[in-house]
Design a protein around this motif. Structure first.
Motif, mmCIF file in Angstrom:
data_model
loop_
_atom_site.group_PDB
_atom_site.id
_atom_site.type_symbol
_atom_site.label_atom_id
_atom_site.label_comp_id
_atom_site.label_asym_id
_atom_site.label_seq_id
_atom_site.Cartn_x
_atom_site.Cartn_y
_atom_site.Cartn_z
ATOM 1 N N SER A 162 14.164 0.870 -12.471
ATOM 2 C CA SER A 162 14.525 2.093 -11.755
ATOM 3 C C SER A 162 13.516 3.182 -12.070
ATOM 4 O O SER A 162 12.654 3.014 -12.932
ATOM 5 C CB SER A 162 15.913 2.555 -12.196
ATOM 6 N N GLY A 163 13.624 4.295 -11.380
ATOM 7 C CA GLY A 163 12.751 5.420 -11.692
ATOM 8 C C GLY A 163 12.840 6.491 -10.625
ATOM 9 O O GLY A 163 13.510 6.326 -9.599
ATOM 10 N N MET A 164 12.145 7.619 -10.891
ATOM 11 C CA MET A 164 12.074 8.699 -9.915
ATOM 12 C C MET A 164 10.947 8.364 -8.937
ATOM 13 O O MET A 164 9.853 7.967 -9.360
ATOM 14 C CB MET A 164 11.777 10.030 -10.612
ATOM 15 N N VAL A 165 11.199 8.519 -7.635
ATOM 16 C CA VAL A 165 10.202 8.145 -6.624
ATOM 17 C C VAL A 165 8.900 8.911 -6.869
ATOM 18 O O VAL A 165 8.909 10.139 -7.051
ATOM 19 C CB VAL A 165 10.726 8.436 -5.202
ATOM 20 N N ASP A 166 7.788 8.163 -6.913
ATOM 21 C CA ASP A 166 6.476 8.767 -7.163
ATOM 22 C C ASP A 166 6.119 9.727 -6.009
ATOM 23 O O ASP A 166 6.270 9.376 -4.838
ATOM 24 C CB ASP A 166 5.433 7.647 -7.252
ATOM 25 N N TYR B 104 11.457 17.868 -1.927
ATOM 26 C CA TYR B 104 12.431 16.802 -2.157
ATOM 27 C C TYR B 104 12.089 15.972 -3.397
ATOM 28 O O TYR B 104 10.924 15.854 -3.769
ATOM 29 C CB TYR B 104 12.479 15.850 -0.948
ATOM 30 N N SER B 105 13.113 15.400 -3.990
ATOM 31 C CA SER B 105 12.882 14.414 -5.047
ATOM 32 C C SER B 105 13.897 13.296 -4.846
ATOM 33 O O SER B 105 14.819 13.423 -4.035
ATOM 34 C CB SER B 105 13.044 15.052 -6.432
ATOM 35 N N GLY B 106 13.718 12.197 -5.592
ATOM 36 C CA GLY B 106 14.653 11.096 -5.372
ATOM 37 C C GLY B 106 14.507 10.033 -6.434
ATOM 38 O O GLY B 106 13.583 10.060 -7.243
ATOM 39 N N PHE B 107 15.444 9.101 -6.437
ATOM 40 C CA PHE B 107 15.307 7.980 -7.353
ATOM 41 C C PHE B 107 15.499 6.663 -6.614
ATOM 42 O O PHE B 107 16.051 6.632 -5.507
ATOM 43 C CB PHE B 107 16.275 8.090 -8.550
ATOM 44 N N ALA B 108 14.991 5.587 -7.230
ATOM 45 C CA ALA B 108 15.109 4.263 -6.629
ATOM 46 C C ALA B 108 15.399 3.264 -7.735
ATOM 47 O O ALA B 108 15.095 3.510 -8.906
ATOM 48 C CB ALA B 108 13.813 3.896 -5.913
ATOM 49 N N PHE B 109 16.023 2.150 -7.357
ATOM 50 C CA PHE B 109 16.254 1.080 -8.344
ATOM 51 C C PHE B 109 16.296 -0.250 -7.622
ATOM 52 O O PHE B 109 16.495 -0.312 -6.404
ATOM 53 C CB PHE B 109 17.576 1.317 -9.105
ATOM 54 N N GLY B 110 16.066 -1.332 -8.382
ATOM 55 C CA GLY B 110 16.106 -2.660 -7.789
ATOM 56 C C GLY B 110 16.665 -3.644 -8.797
ATOM 57 O O GLY B 110 16.438 -3.535 -10.003
ATOM 58 N N MET B 111 17.423 -4.623 -8.279
ATOM 59 C CA MET B 111 18.091 -5.559 -9.178
ATOM 60 C C MET B 111 18.174 -6.931 -8.492
ATOM 61 O O MET B 111 18.362 -7.001 -7.285
ATOM 62 C CB MET B 111 19.500 -5.007 -9.419
ATOM 63 N N GLU C 134 0.798 -1.228 0.000
ATOM 64 C CA GLU C 134 0.000 0.000 0.000
ATOM 65 C C GLU C 134 0.828 1.274 0.000
ATOM 66 O O GLU C 134 0.607 2.167 -0.811
ATOM 67 C CB GLU C 134 -0.967 -0.009 1.175
ATOM 68 N N ALA C 135 1.835 1.322 0.882
ATOM 69 C CA ALA C 135 2.655 2.536 0.961
ATOM 70 C C ALA C 135 3.439 2.733 -0.329
ATOM 71 O O ALA C 135 3.900 3.829 -0.626
ATOM 72 C CB ALA C 135 3.598 2.441 2.152
ATOM 73 N N LEU C 136 3.601 1.658 -1.100
ATOM 74 C CA LEU C 136 4.339 1.757 -2.356
ATOM 75 C C LEU C 136 3.391 1.954 -3.539
ATOM 76 O O LEU C 136 3.748 1.700 -4.692
ATOM 77 C CB LEU C 136 5.189 0.501 -2.568
ATOM 78 N N ASN C 137 2.171 2.382 -3.206
ATOM 79 C CA ASN C 137 1.231 2.747 -4.260
ATOM 80 C C ASN C 137 0.562 1.561 -4.961
ATOM 81 O O ASN C 137 0.172 1.677 -6.111
ATOM 82 C CB ASN C 137 1.953 3.606 -5.307
ATOM 83 N N PHE D 100 7.086 0.744 -16.480
ATOM 84 C CA PHE D 100 6.108 1.162 -15.469
ATOM 85 C C PHE D 100 6.318 0.420 -14.155
ATOM 86 O O PHE D 100 6.457 -0.796 -14.135
ATOM 87 C CB PHE D 100 4.672 0.894 -15.941
ATOM 88 N N PHE D 101 6.381 1.160 -13.060
ATOM 89 C CA PHE D 101 6.295 0.590 -11.714
ATOM 90 C C PHE D 101 5.370 1.497 -10.920
ATOM 91 O O PHE D 101 5.403 2.719 -11.109
ATOM 92 C CB PHE D 101 7.669 0.546 -11.026
ATOM 93 N N PRO D 102 4.532 0.912 -10.035
ATOM 94 C CA PRO D 102 3.573 1.772 -9.323
ATOM 95 C C PRO D 102 4.262 2.806 -8.429
ATOM 96 O O PRO D 102 3.675 3.846 -8.144
ATOM 97 C CB PRO D 102 2.792 0.768 -8.456
ATOM 98 N N PHE D 103 5.486 2.545 -7.990
ATOM 99 C CA PHE D 103 6.096 3.438 -6.990
ATOM 100 C C PHE D 103 7.120 4.404 -7.564
ATOM 101 O O PHE D 103 7.749 5.150 -6.839
ATOM 102 C CB PHE D 103 6.720 2.612 -5.863
ATOM 103 N N THR D 104 7.305 4.393 -8.907
ATOM 104 C CA THR D 104 8.208 5.389 -9.500
ATOM 105 C C THR D 104 7.539 6.012 -10.726
ATOM 106 O O THR D 104 6.735 5.374 -11.394
ATOM 107 C CB THR D 104 9.545 4.752 -9.946
ATOM 108 N N GLU D 105 7.903 7.260 -11.009
ATOM 109 C CA GLU D 105 7.323 7.980 -12.149
ATOM 110 C C GLU D 105 8.239 9.124 -12.539
ATOM 111 O O GLU D 105 8.426 10.008 -11.717
ATOM 112 C CB GLU D 105 5.924 8.478 -11.780
#
Ligand code: ZN
Length: 344
Positions: A287-291, A305-312, A142-145, A249-254
């Motif tokens: 990866s992406g910019m945090v939504d 604030y802005s930010g980015f995230a990635f996962g591998m 939920e918190a991750l959209n 597309f990821f629900p938590f980055t845009e």
């Protein structure tokens, strides 16, 4: 005859290794029982086996077993004397004697690879965070959209402990946990185990390792994301590796992007390559910019604030780095496979 010979040799080798590693008298006593106890000792059992042996071979087999027994008794005796002896003066110790051989364990190749990744990010000033493997629906989804019934949840199906508790499907819930506790600037990576409803095949496992990264600060842009990931992948693979970003597309980055690297096996030259299926590219991370909605969920102002995230996937990437055709090999505990990585 051949068979009993190799059994004797097997016991002798095991015994020699064990007796070298014994640390005190009581361990020595246990070892004595293991080999010489009157009912179940290995040597006693060997002597019983003598009955099944052809009578022509019996004398020789008997001799070999007795030689093993004498060897064991003498070695135990010698070790026991060492424990009883008072510590020697330094000049009495013969430094030219050969040492006891120790059997060393080694880090698992996937954890070794994880350490390499951690090292690269530590050098860039990141810190390492971890979180629980059992997560709440709120932190994992939920918190991750991902609201309830969001279609993207289908790709992240997992094992539920209760309606609200599950084995985490990604390391991203740790992002939420960190942002709830800390205020920016944040610069972290989160390596750890994650779980999905997958049938094991060469590229899928129901449990695997993931590493996640998160940066939050004033004025973070997509250029930072790109520069960071390029530096990371070039250090992890090599300076000349090809890298491309694809919209995703990821629900938590845009906006979101998937990152591909040039095929490590064929370098794009084999139309029938089993790693890249002839495309020349391997998908390596998301990866992406945090939504902004994710920031709002943890009370960080997206206007400031802005930010980015990635996962591998760590195991998946290790597969490409080491050119291993099947990810399941990592977890079959075949020592012949695992030992290849021991000196890396
Ligand atoms: Zn290829």
């Amino acid at each position: 005859m051949k068979e009993i010979e190799s059994v004797i040799e097997f016991h002798r080798k095991n015994f020699d290794e064990s007796v070298a590693n014994v640390a005190d008298e009581s361990a020595l006593q246990r070892l004595r029982n293991l080999y010489l106890s009157r009912k179940k000792g290995h040597v006693t059992q060997l002597l019983e086996k003598l009955r099944e042996i052809k009578s022509a071979d019996k004398p020789q087999a008997g001799q070999m077993i007795n030689a093993l027994k004498t060897h064991i008794l003498e070695s135990l005796e010698a070790r026991s004397r060492e424990f009883k002896k008072p510590a020697k003066d330094l000049d009495e110790i013969d430094l030219t004697l050969p040492g006891w051989k120790r059997v060393w364990g080694a880090t698992h190749p996937v954890l070794d690879f994880q350490a390499e990744i951690e090292h690269i990010f530590l050098q860039m000033g990141y810190s390492i965070e971890s979180g629980p493997e059992m997560e709440t629906d709120y932190h994992n989804f939920e918190a991750l959209n991902f609201p309830p019934h969001h279609p993207a949840r289908d790709d992240w199906d997992t094992l539920y402990i209760t309606d609200d508790l599950m084995l985490r499907t990604h390391t991203s819930p740790v992002q939420i946990r960190v942002m709830q506790k800390k205020k920016p600037p944040i610069r972290i990576i989160i390596p750890g185990k994650v779980y999905r409803k997958e049938s094991p095949d060469p590229t899928h496992l129901p449990m695997f390792y993931q590493v996640e990264g998160l940066v939050v600060d004033h004025g973070i842009t997509f250029a930072h994301l790109k520069g960071t990931l390029e530096h990371f992948l070039k250090t992890l693979f090599h300076e000349r590796i090809k890298i491309r970003f694809r919209p995703s597309f990821f629900p938590f980055t845009e906006p979101s992007a998937e990152v591909d690297i040039g095929c490590t096996l064929c370098n794009g030259e084999d139309p029938e390559c089993r790693v890249c299926s002839g495309t020349g590219w391997i998908e390596i991370l998301g990866s992406g910019m945090v939504d902004p909605q994710v920031f709002k969920n943890v009370n960080i102002d997206p206007e400031k604030y802005s930010g980015f995230a990635f996962g591998m996937g760590i195991d998946r990437t290790a597969m490409f780095a080491y050119q291993i055709p099947d990810m399941r090999l990592f977890y079959e505990n075949d020592l012949r496979f695992l030992r290849q990585f021991q000196d890396k």
